[in-house]
Design a protein around this motif. Structure first.
Motif, mmCIF file in Angstrom:
data_model
loop_
_atom_site.group_PDB
_atom_site.id
_atom_site.type_symbol
_atom_site.label_atom_id
_atom_site.label_comp_id
_atom_site.label_asym_id
_atom_site.label_seq_id
_atom_site.Cartn_x
_atom_site.Cartn_y
_atom_site.Cartn_z
ATOM 1 N N LYS A 167 0.824 -1.211 0.000
ATOM 2 C CA LYS A 167 0.000 0.000 0.000
ATOM 3 C C LYS A 167 0.863 1.268 0.000
ATOM 4 C CE LYS A 167 -3.739 2.084 2.640
ATOM 5 N NZ LYS A 167 -4.803 1.834 3.607
ATOM 6 N N VAL A 168 1.962 1.258 0.770
ATOM 7 C CA VAL A 168 2.816 2.445 0.795
ATOM 8 C C VAL A 168 3.912 2.363 -0.273
ATOM 9 C CG1 VAL A 168 2.366 2.872 3.233
ATOM 10 C CG2 VAL A 168 4.379 1.547 2.565
ATOM 11 N N GLY A 169 3.860 1.321 -1.094
ATOM 12 C CA GLY A 169 4.677 1.283 -2.300
ATOM 13 C C GLY A 169 6.090 0.750 -2.160
ATOM 14 N N ILE A 170 6.426 0.055 -1.058
ATOM 15 C CA ILE A 170 7.793 -0.472 -0.956
ATOM 16 C C ILE A 170 7.831 -1.914 -0.438
ATOM 17 C CG2 ILE A 170 9.353 1.526 -0.856
ATOM 18 C CD1 ILE A 170 8.737 1.762 2.087
ATOM 19 N N PRO A 171 7.057 -2.822 -1.065
ATOM 20 C CA PRO A 171 7.094 -4.212 -0.588
ATOM 21 C C PRO A 171 8.472 -4.838 -0.746
ATOM 22 C CG PRO A 171 5.959 -4.064 -2.697
ATOM 23 C CD PRO A 171 6.190 -2.659 -2.238
ATOM 24 N N GLU A 172 9.258 -4.328 -1.703
ATOM 25 C CA GLU A 172 10.574 -4.951 -1.961
ATOM 26 C C GLU A 172 11.564 -4.670 -0.840
ATOM 27 O OE1 GLU A 172 9.331 -2.392 -3.537
ATOM 28 O OE2 GLU A 172 10.853 -0.819 -3.688
ATOM 29 N N LYS A 173 11.208 -3.754 0.084
ATOM 30 C CA LYS A 173 12.138 -3.409 1.160
ATOM 31 C C LYS A 173 11.857 -4.201 2.447
ATOM 32 C CE LYS A 173 14.242 -0.040 -1.062
ATOM 33 N NZ LYS A 173 15.577 -0.266 -1.603
ATOM 34 N N ALA A 174 10.967 -5.180 2.365
ATOM 35 C CA ALA A 174 10.523 -5.878 3.570
ATOM 36 C C ALA A 174 11.677 -6.393 4.423
ATOM 37 C CB ALA A 174 9.597 -7.028 3.199
ATOM 38 N N ASP A 175 12.728 -6.912 3.766
ATOM 39 C CA ASP A 175 13.811 -7.535 4.528
ATOM 40 C C ASP A 175 14.988 -6.598 4.764
ATOM 41 O OD1 ASP A 175 12.425 -9.918 4.800
ATOM 42 O OD2 ASP A 175 13.031 -10.555 2.783
ATOM 43 N N CYS A 176 14.853 -5.332 4.376
ATOM 44 C CA CYS A 176 15.917 -4.369 4.655
ATOM 45 C C CYS A 176 15.822 -3.894 6.098
ATOM 46 C CB CYS A 176 15.774 -3.148 3.742
ATOM 47 S SG CYS A 176 16.094 -3.509 2.026
ATOM 48 N N TYR A 177 16.901 -3.268 6.545
ATOM 49 C CA TYR A 177 16.863 -2.603 7.843
ATOM 50 C C TYR A 177 16.571 -1.122 7.617
ATOM 51 C CZ TYR A 177 18.383 -6.773 10.194
ATOM 52 O OH TYR A 177 18.416 -8.038 10.709
ATOM 53 N N PRO A 178 15.877 -0.486 8.579
ATOM 54 C CA PRO A 178 15.416 0.891 8.367
ATOM 55 C C PRO A 178 16.523 1.845 7.917
ATOM 56 C CG PRO A 178 14.425 0.016 10.344
ATOM 57 C CD PRO A 178 15.375 -1.043 9.845
ATOM 58 N N LEU A 179 17.725 1.711 8.481
ATOM 59 C CA LEU A 179 18.762 2.687 8.161
ATOM 60 C C LEU A 179 19.315 2.509 6.744
ATOM 61 C CD1 LEU A 179 20.521 2.798 11.630
ATOM 62 C CD2 LEU A 179 18.903 4.425 10.652
ATOM 63 N N GLN A 180 18.886 1.439 6.074
ATOM 64 C CA GLN A 180 19.286 1.263 4.668
ATOM 65 C C GLN A 180 18.326 1.985 3.731
ATOM 66 O OE1 GLN A 180 19.113 -3.064 4.864
ATOM 67 N NE2 GLN A 180 21.339 -3.179 4.730
ATOM 68 N N LEU A 181 17.232 2.538 4.284
ATOM 69 C CA LEU A 181 16.211 3.177 3.451
ATOM 70 C C LEU A 181 16.401 4.695 3.417
ATOM 71 C CD1 LEU A 181 14.969 0.399 3.698
ATOM 72 C CD2 LEU A 181 12.790 1.446 4.301
ATOM 73 N N SER A 182 15.831 5.314 2.371
ATOM 74 C CA SER A 182 15.830 6.780 2.307
ATOM 75 C C SER A 182 14.827 7.313 3.328
ATOM 76 C CB SER A 182 15.428 7.240 0.913
ATOM 77 O OG SER A 182 14.036 7.042 0.731
ATOM 78 N N GLY A 183 14.917 8.613 3.615
ATOM 79 C CA GLY A 183 14.006 9.221 4.586
ATOM 80 C C GLY A 183 12.543 9.034 4.206
ATOM 81 N N GLY A 184 12.247 9.248 2.935
ATOM 82 C CA GLY A 184 10.868 9.116 2.492
ATOM 83 C C GLY A 184 10.360 7.690 2.662
ATOM 84 N N ALA A 231 3.028 2.792 7.723
ATOM 85 C CA ALA A 231 2.527 1.413 7.623
ATOM 86 C C ALA A 231 2.560 0.727 8.992
ATOM 87 C CB ALA A 231 3.363 0.631 6.616
ATOM 88 N N ARG A 232 3.615 1.005 9.770
ATOM 89 C CA ARG A 232 3.726 0.392 11.096
ATOM 90 C C ARG A 232 2.551 0.808 11.976
ATOM 91 N NH1 ARG A 232 8.760 1.896 14.880
ATOM 92 N NH2 ARG A 232 7.735 3.929 14.774
ATOM 93 N N ALA A 233 2.200 2.089 11.916
ATOM 94 C CA ALA A 233 1.066 2.552 12.714
ATOM 95 C C ALA A 233 -0.234 1.928 12.212
ATOM 96 C CB ALA A 233 0.983 4.074 12.678
ATOM 97 N N LEU A 234 -0.381 1.832 10.880
ATOM 98 C CA LEU A 234 -1.622 1.291 10.306
ATOM 99 C C LEU A 234 -1.807 -0.187 10.636
ATOM 100 C CD1 LEU A 234 -1.649 2.993 6.787
ATOM 101 C CD2 LEU A 234 -3.076 3.536 8.771
ATOM 102 N N ALA A 235 -0.698 -0.889 10.851
ATOM 103 C CA ALA A 235 -0.774 -2.326 11.112
ATOM 104 C C ALA A 235 -1.582 -2.633 12.367
ATOM 105 C CB ALA A 235 0.624 -2.922 11.232
ATOM 106 N N MET A 236 -1.727 -1.644 13.249
ATOM 107 C CA MET A 236 -2.502 -1.860 14.467
ATOM 108 C C MET A 236 -3.977 -1.554 14.255
ATOM 109 S SD MET A 236 -0.250 -2.905 16.518
ATOM 110 C CE MET A 236 -1.002 -2.789 18.130
ATOM 111 N N ASN A 237 -4.382 -1.295 13.005
ATOM 112 C CA ASN A 237 -5.763 -0.918 12.686
ATOM 113 C C ASN A 237 -6.279 0.219 13.567
ATOM 114 O OD1 ASN A 237 -5.679 -4.236 12.671
ATOM 115 N ND2 ASN A 237 -6.374 -3.271 10.784
ATOM 116 N N PRO A 238 -5.563 1.357 13.562
ATOM 117 C CA PRO A 238 -6.014 2.466 14.396
ATOM 118 C C PRO A 238 -7.264 3.122 13.811
ATOM 119 C CG PRO A 238 -4.209 3.182 13.011
ATOM 120 C CD PRO A 238 -4.380 1.714 12.759
#
Ligand SMILES: Nc1ncnc2c1ncn2[C@@H]1O[C@H](COP(=O)(O)OP(=O)(O)O)[C@@H](O)[C@H]1O
Ligand SMILES: [Mg+2]
Lengths: 245, 269
Positions: free
Chosen positions: A127-144, A152-159
């Motif tokens: 949904k947020v457009g980066i399924p290919e990054k699932a196995d990366c670590y956060p610091l390997q990703l760009s800020g965006g 997505a992490r917040a949405l996973a809790m169905n808020p």
């Protein structure tokens, strides 16, 4: 019940030592409403957001979220599972992969099985457009990308409610739009959102109401187009002229 | 994460090789020395080694058991020191300050000599047979003494580690609905542990060396066995050369294991 405001804030006061950060805030947010908060630095925008999920305790007043008053410890945790929060600095968990960032709280709090949590996590990453990054670590990703994972992490809790505290201020300009697009899509789906941001384009496209805060108070509120083009209050005019120039 | 020289991209491959080489060289020399001495001069060196061998095991297992307990007790101390609850914070602070102000040797003597005497006095006062006949087990008291002393230092290590994690991590975890302990356990501590691995490793090596103090409370560790051998054979130079070399082998290997752990626990970025 359905017509009642999902967030009811009554006369909130908050002090940090001698600093009177919130001076009697009253605010109701309806289900599905997108509220934008603007205002100069230090005006209490973050403090107000943080009071809504009790990351900050307030001295006086009351907040009721989805019928739950923020008073006991159980209620606070109950409210926190209903309210997602997105921070300026992303605050992803750097020791976990992107997917595990999304599944951790699902498994601990929502008690979902690993497979189910991962399936939900992958859906949200798509949904947020980066399924290919699932196995990366956060610091390997760009800020965006990190901020999209944080959403997505917040949405996973169905808020039922999402709070955004300057979600794009820490981003390089070319990454702002990808995050705003995710937020826009969320607003279109009918999510209740309270957003602290000075992104006027997003405000015009998605916000039902814009609020100007200054000195710990709500100075003025109106639909964004009206507030931006025809502000009534001097302080609003002064602030807008600074932001728009 | 804390920036060290090794995080510098310019920190070359060759320097790293060299560092590893130096360590291997040192271990090789020390081990070779032990082997040479015991093969070519079995009298007295092989005799010394045979005599102190059980002491090596005592030193190793008292250190390892104690350190395991230190890691657990120190965690509670560190949580107390970072707690906003004034009672927990107070208890942890008093514990840390008091224990760090008393030499380990004195603490060991208190546990082995003063504590049992106190139990006996109480037993006599209350007419309780079981207390009056209390006899302290040296190994248990030594492990207890070392654990309580080192856990105070370890509390401060944990505290520093917990405080080094940005506040936003706790807030993100709490905002997802985790309670304080869940956030600590799943989010803060896994990150803090990586930060404090080097000081934890140092504590282990220091404890290994300080464990020689238990020799004064009737524990037959490597040091005590060395003293016994010396007393019976009157060859102090050879005895203590051997004992020192054995300690050196253990501490060099322990220090290296810590470096290895450190390297393999960094997360990718
Ligand atoms: N943790 C804190 N401790 C002390 N003062 C704080 C703290 N957080 C915020 N403040 C003060 O409260 C006021 C409002 O801050 P904040 O809500 O962060 O403003 P904004 O988000 O609108 O920039 C400021 O004067 C700020 O210095
Ligand atoms: Mg702010």
């Amino acid at each position: 019940m359905e017509s009642e405001a999902i967030i009811q804030i009554k006369n909130i006061h908050k002090h940090f030592g001698k600093v009177h950060a919130l001076r009697g805030i009253d605010l109701n947010v309806s289900r599905g409403e997108v509220v934008l908060i603007i205002g100069p630095s230090g005006s209490g925008k973050s403090t107000l957001l943080r009071c809504i999920n009790r990351l900050e305790e307030f001295d006086q007043g009351s907040i009721v979220v989805d019928g739950i008053p923020l008073d006991s410890a159980e209620n606070i945790n109950a409210v926190r599972t209903e309210v997602g929060m997105v921070f300026q600095q992303f605050n992803l968990f750097p020791h976990l992969t992107v997917l595990n960032n999304l599944t951790l709280a699902q498994r601990i709090i929502r008690k979902r099985e690993k497979a189910e949590a991962e399936q939900i996590g992958m859906e949200l990453l798509r949904k947020v457009g980066i399924p290919e990054k699932a196995d990366c670590y956060p610091l390997q990703l760009s800020g965006g990308q990190q901020q999209r994972v944080a959403i997505a992490r917040a949405l996973a809790m169905n808020p039922k409610i999402m709070l955004f505290d300057e979600p794009t201020s820490a981003l390089d300009p070319e990454m702002i739009q990808e995050v705003l697009d995710v937020m826009l899509a969320l607003a279109k789906e009918g999510m209740t959102m309270v957003v602290v941001s000075h992104e006027m384009g997003f405000a015009r496209a998605a916000a039902d109401r814009a609020i100007l805060m200054d000195g710990g108070q709500i100075i003025e509120q109106a639909p964004p187009n009206i507030l931006f083009t025809n502000p009534k209050h001097e302080r609003t005019k002064a602030f807008l002229s600074k932001v728009l120039s | 994460m804390q920036k060290t020289e090794k995080d510098n991209p310019n920190y070359g491959f060759h320097e790293r090789i060299k560092q590893t080489d130096q360590w291997w060289l040192l271990v090789a020399i020390v081990v070779l020395l032990v082997i040479l001495l015991t093969t070519f001069k079995p009298d007295p060196y092989q005799r010394i080694l045979n005599f102190v061998m059980d002491g090596i095991w005592v030193t190793l297992y008292t250190t390892v058991i104690s350190f395991t307990l230190v890691l657990i007790l120190g965690l509670f101390g560190g949580l107390g020191r970072t707690s906003r609850n004034p009672i927990l914070h107070g208890i942890a602070s008093v514990y840390v300050e008091v224990i760090r102000g008393i030499p380990l040797l004195v603490q060991l003597i208190i546990w082995y000599f003063a504590f049992p005497a106190m139990v006996k006095d109480l037993g006599n006062a209350w007419n309780m047979e079981s207390l009056s006949n209390y006899k302290a087990n040296p190994i248990v008291m030594a492990i207890l003494g070392m654990t309580i002393c080192y856990a105070a230092y370890m509390s401060e290590v944990y505290r520093a580690g917990i405080e080094s994690i940005p506040k936003g991590q706790m807030e993100a975890a709490r905002s997802l609905g985790m309670n304080y302990f869940q956030a600590m356990w799943y989010v803060i501590l896994p990150q803090a542990i990586r930060v404090i691995l080097p000081p934890i490793g140092n504590e282990f090596v220091t404890l290994l060396k300080d464990s020689s103090l238990v020799s004064v409370v009737a524990v037959a560790d490597l040091t005590r066995r060395g003293r016994e051998f010396m007393a019976a054979n009157f060859i102090p130079i050879q005895t203590w050369l051997m004992v020192a070399l054995l300690y050196l082998v253990m501490t060099l290997i322990a220090a290296r294991a810590v470096t290895w752990l450190e390297k393999h626990s960094r997360y990718e970025r």
